[in-house]
Design a protein around this motif. Sequence first.
Motif, PDB file in Angstrom:
ATOM      1  N   GLY A 110      44.505  54.660  32.655  1.00  0.00           N
ATOM      2  CA  GLY A 110      43.959  53.529  31.915  1.00  0.00           C
ATOM      3  C   GLY A 110      44.349  52.217  32.552  1.00  0.00           C
ATOM      4  N   LEU A 152      44.214  48.281  31.603  1.00  0.00           N
ATOM      5  CA  LEU A 152      43.946  47.331  30.527  1.00  0.00           C
ATOM      6  C   LEU A 152      43.756  45.938  31.111  1.00  0.00           C
ATOM      7  CD1 LEU A 152      45.072  49.767  28.922  1.00  0.00           C
ATOM      8  CD2 LEU A 152      46.036  48.113  27.306  1.00  0.00           C
ATOM      9  N   CYS A 180      39.825  49.376  30.313  1.00  0.00           N
ATOM     10  CA  CYS A 180      39.830  49.095  28.874  1.00  0.00           C
ATOM     11  C   CYS A 180      39.846  47.577  28.675  1.00  0.00           C
ATOM     12  CB  CYS A 180      41.057  49.711  28.215  1.00  0.00           C
ATOM     13  SG  CYS A 180      41.262  51.487  28.517  1.00  0.00           S
ATOM     14  N   THR A 227      40.265  44.486  26.549  1.00  0.00           N
ATOM     15  CA  THR A 227      40.854  44.115  25.256  1.00  0.00           C
ATOM     16  C   THR A 227      40.226  42.867  24.658  1.00  0.00           C
ATOM     17  OG1 THR A 227      42.592  42.666  26.148  1.00  0.00           O
ATOM     18  CG2 THR A 227      43.050  45.050  26.076  1.00  0.00           C
ATOM     19  N   ARG A 235      43.756  45.151  19.828  1.00  0.00           N
ATOM     20  CA  ARG A 235      42.986  46.094  20.646  1.00  0.00           C
ATOM     21  C   ARG A 235      43.842  46.648  21.783  1.00  0.00           C
ATOM     22  NH1 ARG A 235      37.385  43.713  22.270  1.00  0.00           N
ATOM     23  NH2 ARG A 235      37.428  43.426  20.003  1.00  0.00           N
ATOM     24  N   TYR A 269      44.303  50.653  22.357  1.00  0.00           N
ATOM     25  CA  TYR A 269      44.021  51.360  23.605  1.00  0.00           C
ATOM     26  C   TYR A 269      45.223  52.187  24.052  1.00  0.00           C
ATOM     27  CZ  TYR A 269      39.492  49.237  24.717  1.00  0.00           C
ATOM     28  OH  TYR A 269      38.168  48.880  24.713  1.00  0.00           O
TER      29      TYR A 269
END
Length: 366
Positions: free
Chosen positions: A64, A66, A102, A104, A110, A114
């Motif tokens: 992931g 972010l 991801c 945000t 958020r 995530y």
Amino acid sequence: MTVTLADVAARAGVSSATVSRVLNGNYPVADGTRTRVLRAVDELQYVVNGPASALAAATSDLVGILVNDVADPFFGIVASAVQSEMGGEGVTGAGQKLAVVCNTGGSPERELTYLTLLRRQRAAAVVLTGSAVEETAHSTALADRLRHLAAGGTRIVLCGRPPLPPRSGTTEQPPAPAEDGVVTLTFDNRGGSHRLTAHLLTLGHRRIGYVTGPADRSTTRHRLEGHRRALGEQAPEALAEAERLTVHGGAYDRSAGYDGALELLRRAPDLTAVLAANDTVALGVCAALRDRGLRIPEDVSVGGFDDLPFAADASPALTTVRLPLHEAGARAGRLALGLETPPPGDVATVRADLMVRASTAPPAPR
């Protein structure tokens, strides 16, 4: 301590069967009950995909990444560089990972959501990019989630953020590797801002306006601190006027720079330079100055930060501070994959270099 289905049920005030129904989605459950169960799952950080004990040390092929704003070139460059390492040279077969970006939207809530979802997916690694939200409750919750992820075998890399705050001792923490298993590549925002302001002061500027970024972001604070330190060292008389010549709290976007520049001109029509929180804000500053009939740099010098790709092609070319975003992102990707040895103490500072171009010059005689 492993969190069980019974723990979630107790927290939500329902039976274990009800929790199972909510999580499996295979039986009708009242909206209020579902909300209580999901809140308990989030608060306890319960791992949904199978028994938590069986998954504690297992990871998937998911990474992931972010970002605050996927449309912002800053985050696009970093995320692209991280992703390039997932299937790059020397990474084949089982070593390849699926990178998921991801977005945000700058929302602290958020961001935490995530991280919870990535933990449920047993992510192999998580890379968090950009500035951190400086709010105590969020910082504590963020550090807690990251340490739980690290304890479960997920590699954590902070890219462009300060290191995690120390453990408070007020919340039970899971066992974790030394240094919490979190590697940090922090940007030298203070040093870069100091170099940029010192450059203007050396040119002879003393009436320097400053347009900051969001008030709750670490990057905003660090860059402003570097600016103020340079003023204090080289021009104490300018430091006395610094707060009046600072516009606080805008976004990292063009409109914030435009509005901020107009406000600075209202406060100090005789200012000779404006510094912006980043290059995108600087573009807005330049637009506002041109709309007021002012020339850059003949009437007002302008400086930015980050050295995004458009900075060198702006008219005039923008003086800014260069962060090696692609290089930092690629390094974060290698660290996330375990292909590079972490730095001493799990923290490294990425230098920010001054790029002097045509948008700054000595102030005109007045």
